[in-house]
Design a protein around this motif. Structure first.
Motif, PDB file in Angstrom:
ATOM      1  N   GLY A  23     -14.794 -42.325  21.939  1.00 55.82           N
ATOM      2  CA  GLY A  23     -14.174 -43.659  21.914  1.00 55.82           C
ATOM      3  C   GLY A  23     -14.031 -44.185  20.495  1.00 55.82           C
ATOM      4  N   ALA A  24     -15.092 -44.017  19.671  1.00 56.54           N
ATOM      5  CA  ALA A  24     -15.035 -44.505  18.294  1.00 56.54           C
ATOM      6  C   ALA A  24     -13.975 -43.779  17.494  1.00 56.54           C
ATOM      7  N   SER A  25     -13.884 -42.480  17.688  1.00 56.36           N
ATOM      8  CA  SER A  25     -12.888 -41.707  16.953  1.00 56.36           C
ATOM      9  C   SER A  25     -11.486 -42.131  17.345  1.00 56.36           C
ATOM     10  N   ALA A  26     -11.292 -42.483  18.602  1.00 57.24           N
ATOM     11  CA  ALA A  26      -9.969 -42.941  19.040  1.00 57.24           C
ATOM     12  C   ALA A  26      -9.626 -44.275  18.375  1.00 57.24           C
ATOM     13  N   THR A  27     -10.643 -45.191  18.318  1.00 58.92           N
ATOM     14  CA  THR A  27     -10.417 -46.485  17.666  1.00 58.92           C
ATOM     15  C   THR A  27     -10.105 -46.306  16.183  1.00 58.92           C
ATOM     16  N   LEU A  28     -10.870 -45.465  15.474  1.00 55.10           N
ATOM     17  CA  LEU A  28     -10.664 -45.206  14.054  1.00 55.10           C
ATOM     18  C   LEU A  28      -9.282 -44.621  13.793  1.00 55.10           C
ATOM     19  N   ARG A  29      -8.868 -43.724  14.687  1.00 56.06           N
ATOM     20  CA  ARG A  29      -7.554 -43.099  14.515  1.00 56.06           C
ATOM     21  C   ARG A  29      -6.456 -44.153  14.647  1.00 56.06           C
ATOM     22  N   SER A  30      -6.647 -45.096  15.578  1.00 59.89           N
ATOM     23  CA  SER A  30      -5.657 -46.168  15.741  1.00 59.89           C
ATOM     24  C   SER A  30      -5.582 -47.038  14.480  1.00 59.89           C
ATOM     25  N   GLY A  31      -6.769 -47.374  13.909  1.00 58.80           N
ATOM     26  CA  GLY A  31      -6.769 -48.181  12.669  1.00 58.80           C
ATOM     27  C   GLY A  31      -6.146 -47.453  11.506  1.00 58.80           C
ATOM     28  N   SER A  32      -6.430 -46.158  11.406  1.00 58.94           N
ATOM     29  CA  SER A  32      -5.841 -45.380  10.310  1.00 58.94           C
ATOM     30  C   SER A  32      -4.329 -45.316  10.441  1.00 58.94           C
ATOM     31  N   THR A  33      -3.848 -45.314  11.659  1.00 60.68           N
ATOM     32  CA  THR A  33      -2.397 -45.292  11.871  1.00 60.68           C
ATOM     33  C   THR A  33      -1.771 -46.603  11.367  1.00 60.68           C
ATOM     34  N   GLN A  34      -2.406 -47.732  11.676  1.00 61.58           N
ATOM     35  CA  GLN A  34      -1.919 -49.018  11.196  1.00 61.58           C
ATOM     36  C   GLN A  34      -1.967 -49.088   9.666  1.00 61.58           C
ATOM     37  N   LEU A  35      -3.067 -48.572   9.054  1.00 61.71           N
ATOM     38  CA  LEU A  35      -3.195 -48.541   7.595  1.00 61.71           C
ATOM     39  C   LEU A  35      -2.073 -47.731   6.964  1.00 61.71           C
ATOM     40  N   THR A  62      -3.130 -57.451   1.232  1.00 58.32           N
ATOM     41  CA  THR A  62      -3.271 -56.956   2.626  1.00 58.32           C
ATOM     42  C   THR A  62      -3.747 -55.502   2.657  1.00 58.32           C
ATOM     43  N   VAL A  63      -3.156 -54.665   1.768  1.00 60.01           N
ATOM     44  CA  VAL A  63      -3.598 -53.249   1.715  1.00 60.01           C
ATOM     45  C   VAL A  63      -5.046 -53.160   1.348  1.00 60.01           C
ATOM     46  N   LYS A  64      -5.442 -54.010   0.364  1.00 58.87           N
ATOM     47  CA  LYS A  64      -6.842 -53.969  -0.074  1.00 58.87           C
ATOM     48  C   LYS A  64      -7.788 -54.350   1.069  1.00 58.87           C
ATOM     49  N   GLN A  65      -7.389 -55.333   1.857  1.00 60.81           N
ATOM     50  CA  GLN A  65      -8.224 -55.719   2.994  1.00 60.81           C
ATOM     51  C   GLN A  65      -8.301 -54.572   4.046  1.00 60.81           C
ATOM     52  N   GLY A  66      -7.170 -53.896   4.279  1.00 60.76           N
ATOM     53  CA  GLY A  66      -7.179 -52.775   5.257  1.00 60.76           C
ATOM     54  C   GLY A  66      -8.033 -51.625   4.808  1.00 60.76           C
ATOM     55  N   THR A  67      -7.927 -51.271   3.515  1.00 59.83           N
ATOM     56  CA  THR A  67      -8.741 -50.148   3.024  1.00 59.83           C
ATOM     57  C   THR A  67     -10.211 -50.519   3.035  1.00 59.83           C
TER      58      THR A  67
END
Length: 905
Positions: free
Chosen positions: A467-479, A534-539
């Motif tokens: 589940g965590a890996s799926a969530t992280l993958r979704s965030g990385s996609t948005q980044l 915004t990029v800095k906040q995402g990273t």
């Protein structure tokens, strides 16, 4: 026996054939009376010619005495002979018989036995009995037998009185009558020479013994034929009856009278047993079935119930042994103990030498030897390759074969006992091993349950990681999407800055345009600064999420891919921070440039220089945005691999959990199937499984003891043996009745009935003694008595027929038939075990049906069998009585063989 006789006698005359014994005198007299078969020549009696008219001649001629063919029974009283004559000639009365005695002047006490009569009185009784039937001719042989010289005259005077009443007399004597006898008319004397030997029987006589007289071939009376050179040859004896006499033998009375005659003759036959010893003959005959049947049954009543008296030697050479599990086995001692307790035989526990010597000398019926390795063999039962234990039984058929057969019983018992003990030991060992297996299964069940718990935890962790890996993958996609947009925006800014730099030379001319452009640049730089923030906040958020993930799953920190992801995200965050800083600077510069643009109108060189200074940061921003886009794409790829690994980890964890659960279930089921027994339950299980099969043996109609099962067979043999013995003492045929023209059936029944009555009485005595003395206790006692009665009557009818038809040879045939029935009647073994010839004749033997019926009446069974057996036995009896009657019809004429048989009992 006689030849070359040519003579004649007138009515009322006297013919005397005299000569020594063996001269053929009796044979000639019987031939002249129509009661001896002629081999040649002819006899004319009152117009009737022999042999053609033999029956009519026999109606005319009465035989007073012609022994051994016909004579008075010495054991009867005169009164009984008178009654017999009345029964045989139904029209005779006591008055007529008394008149005959008066005419001859015979005055004797009618209570006197014939053997006690003087010779002359015995002759007078015989003549009176014959004269009472009013015959045309009377035959009297041995007139002077036993008479002293002074008594012979009286004897011939009796014969003369018969002639004076108009009856022709054909007499035989040793010597011719003396002149003082006063015979008138003078007798015709014929002297017969003594023959040195009996002539051989002609072929015709040998072919048919006792056959009736055939008619002459040419239909003539044979009066003119010449005498044959040998054989029985009577040329002519003319006996003319006086006109108007017409005296003939009374006709037989049909119907009930014939039956009464048979019964009276049978009773008369039994009365003939007189004298100190002879009076016991009927009693002895009645006891013959008892002596034979009861003795055999007594001796064989319950042999298997008395095996405890049979000595048997037991040799125990066995040594105790131990199984591999350490269990002690002493099977030899156990077998000895059980043998002592059984008392099935008279056990003698000795050594090998004593047992062998006793068996050879007959002291022991057989020996049982338990070898030294008996227990050792049984101890190998729990092993992978068990050995078979053995017990040796040694027989000696020279001592007693049946005792050897009985060993089959003890052999089965021994094997059963030893097998039971061995099975008990095996069961105890198996249950002991099962107990060990149960303990180990408990341990395995606990371990399996722990494995299930561990796989459950692993399953939960792998699910959370996925589940965590799926969530992280979704965030990385948005980044990655934001970084791409930033790159595009900085590219546009950079292009605009480039265009501004190119437009710087003509700044002077277009100062107003620069101011306007500076205002636009200030606005763009503010937008870039906003995007970089915004990029800095995402990273920064990506770095924080990865740190939390690593903290939550320590195992991920060692994953190279995860470490690389952390490095890339950290680098992207640093680059975003730098870009954001540059963007902030660029925003400030843009504002300054705007102010400068206003002053640009004052100086072009200053504006151009400011434009060039603004182009460099914008290039850096564009380059950083591109790096951010590339880093976020790399992070997204790594997170995809991480998600796939997490899914694979979750699948493996699910499979491990399912396998552990199945293992635990199987172990629990196996543990439940392993019985857990206490000592009492183990004892019961060992006892039951030691003898796993209990055979319930039942019997629809049990015979019980051995003798009760054999009783039908021995009863049948006893009754048949009675028939063999009976006609050694009883006469099968009353020859006086046969000569008197009584019905053949009446004569047959009269000869059968005495033996049948004694046989039935003997059968009843046999049954009564066996029932009371041995405890037969038939299921249907009255039916048993009825069946024994019918069987005895049928058996005696068969013996009577054979003895009547074949004489002494009939006894031999009866004995042969007995032997055949011993083997083919099914009394001992099932008929299916006998050879085919015995099975073929089995349904045709009378004893078959007696044995079958008695089995039903004694032990029980279908009544239809009894009805059938009684009917068949009655049919045998009637059939052989009919055959006896037919044989008697052909035996009214004697032959030389019957007068002088080659074999007689």
């Amino acid at each position: 026996m006689f030849e070359n006789l040519d003579l004649g006698v007138e009515p009322g005359g006297l013919l005397v054939l005299h000569g020594p014994g063996g001269s053929g005198r009796t044979t000639a007299l019987l031939a002249l009376a129509g009661r001896m078969r002629l081999d040649g020549g002819a006899v004319r009696v009152g117009g009737h010619v022999l042999p053609r008219d033999g029956r009519r001649v026999r109606d005319l001629v009465a035989v007073a005495r012609a022994e051994p063919a016909l004579g008075l029974d010495p054991d009867l009283r005169v009164r009984e002979l008178v009654d017999e004559r009345r029964w045989l000639s139904r029209r005779l009365s006591r008055a007529q018989l008394g008149e005959a005695f008066s005419v001859l002047g015979v005055d004797v006490d009618h209570r006197t036995l014939v053997r006690d009569l003087p010779p002359v009185e015995a002759l007078g009784v015989a003549l009176a009995l014959a004269l009472a039937t009013r015959p045309a001719v009377i035959v009297a042989d041995d007139v002077d037998r036993g008479c002293p010289a002074d008594e012979r005259v009286r004897a011939w005077q009796l014969v003369g009185r018969v002639c004076r009443v108009g009856c022709t007399v054909l007499a035989g004597a040793l010597d011719p009558p003396a002149s003082g006898a006063g015979l008138d008319p003078a007798p015709v004397l014929v002297a017969l020479p003594r023959r040195s030997h009996l002539p051989e029987r002609p072929a015709a006589a040998a072919e048919e013994d006792g056959a009736g007289e055939p008619a002459e071939p040419d239909g003539t009376d044979g009066a003119d034929r010449a005498a044959e050179p040998d054989g029985t040859d009577a040329s002519v004896v003319a006996v003319a009856r006086a006109a108007g006499t017409g005296r003939r033998a009374p006709r037989r009375a049909p119907g009930r009278g014939g039956r009464m005659t048979a019964i009276r003759l049978a009773v008369l036959e039994l009365r003939g047993f007189r004298g100190p010893l002879r009076r016991f003959v009927p009693l002895v005959l009645c006891l013959v079935p008892l002596l034979y049947g009861a003795m055999y049954l007594w001796a064989n009543w319950d042999p298997y119930g008395k095996t405890g008296h049979i000595p048997v030697a037991v040799v125990n050479e066995d040594h105790p042994a131990e199984t591999r599990q350490g269990q002690r086995v002493d099977a030899g001692a156990q077998v000895v103990t059980e043998l002592k307790a059984s008392r099935q035989f008279d056990w003698a526990f000795v050594d090998e030498a004593a047992a062998r010597d006793g068996l050879e000398r007959g002291r022991y019926a057989f020996t049982i030897r338990i070898p030294a390795d008996f227990s050792a063999g049984l101890a190998t039962g729990p092993d992978t390759q068990p050995e078979q234990a053995r017990i040796h039984i040694l027989l000696n058929d020279a001592n007693n074969y049946i005792a050897g057969v009985m060993t089959e019983v003890v052999e089965a018992k021994l094997q059963e006992q030893v097998n039971s003990a061995a099975h008990e030991a095996y069961v105890r060992g198996v249950y002991g091993r099962l107990a060990d297996i149960g303990g180990k299964l408990d341990t395995a069940a606990q371990a399996a349950q722990g494995l299930v718990n561990a796989t459950t935890v692993a399953q939960q962790g792998s699910s959370a990681a996925a589940g965590a890996s799926a969530t992280l993958r979704s965030g990385s996609t948005q980044l990655a999407d934001g970084a791409q947009k930033l790159s595009q925006a900085t590219t546009q800014v950079h292009a605009a800055a480039t265009a501004l730099g190119e437009a710087a030379p003509p700044l002077g001319a277009a100062a107003d345009a620069v101011v306007s452009a500076a205002t636009l640049v200030t606005q763009g730089v503010d937008a870039v600064h906003t995007a970089t923030s915004t990029v800095k906040q995402g990273t920064a958020k990506a770095v924080t999420d990865l740190d939390h993930l690593a903290a939550a799953h320590p195992g991920l920190g060692d994953d190279p891919l995860f470490q690389r992801l952390q490095q890339d995200v950290t680098a992207a965050d640093a680059a975003a921070g730098q870009i954001d800083g540059h963007a902030a600077t660029a925003a400030g510069n843009a504002h300054a440039a705007l102010q400068q643009a206003v002053g640009l109108r004052r100086t072009a060189a200053a504006v151009q220089q400011s434009a060039q200074n603004a182009q460099t940061p914008l290039a850096l921003v564009d380059s950083g945005a591109r790096s951010i886009a590339a880093g976020t794409a790399t992070v997204s790829t790594g997170l995809s691999a991480l998600q796939q690994g997490s899914v694979a980890l979750q699948t493996a964890a699910d499979q491990a959990h399912n396998g552990a659960t199945t293992l635990a279930t199987v172990i629990d089921d196996g543990k439940k199937q392993v019985p857990v027994l206490d000592s009492a339950q183990l004892e019961h299980a060992a006892e039951v499984l030691g003898t796993p099969v209990a055979i319930d043996r039942s019997n629809l109609h049990p015979a019980g003891v051995y003798g009760r099962g054999l009783a039908p067979f021995f009863f049948g043999i006893a009754l048949w043996v009675f028939g063999l013995f009976a006609y050694l003492f009883l006469r099968p045929v009353n020859t006086r009745a046969l000569a008197a023209r009584t019905r053949a059936s009446t004569v047959a029944v009269a000869g059968w009935l005495p033996a049948a009555a004694l046989g039935v009485l003997g059968a009843v005595i046999l049954y009564g003694v066996v029932s009371a003395g041995l405890g037969l206790h038939a299921a249907a006692p009255w039916t048993t008595v009825l069946l024994l009665t019918v069987g005895a009557a049928a058996f005696i009818a068969i013996d009577h027929c054979l003895r009547t038809a074949f004489g002494t040879a009939g006894d031999v045939l009866s004995l042969v038939l007995l032997i055949l029935q011993l083997t083919a009647s099914g009394g001992l073994y099932p008929m299916q075990t006998t050879p085919a010839p015995f099975q073929a004749v089995h349904p045709f033997l009378p004893m078959t049906y007696l044995v079958d019926g008695l089995r039903v009446t004694i032990s029980g069974g279908p009544s239809s069998h009894v009805i059938r057996d009684i009917a068949v036995l009655a049919g045998f009896g009637v059939l052989f009585l009919v055959l006896t009657s037919l044989a008697l019809r052909r035996r009214r004429v004697w032959t030389v063989a019957r007068l002088h048989p080659d074999l007689d009992l």
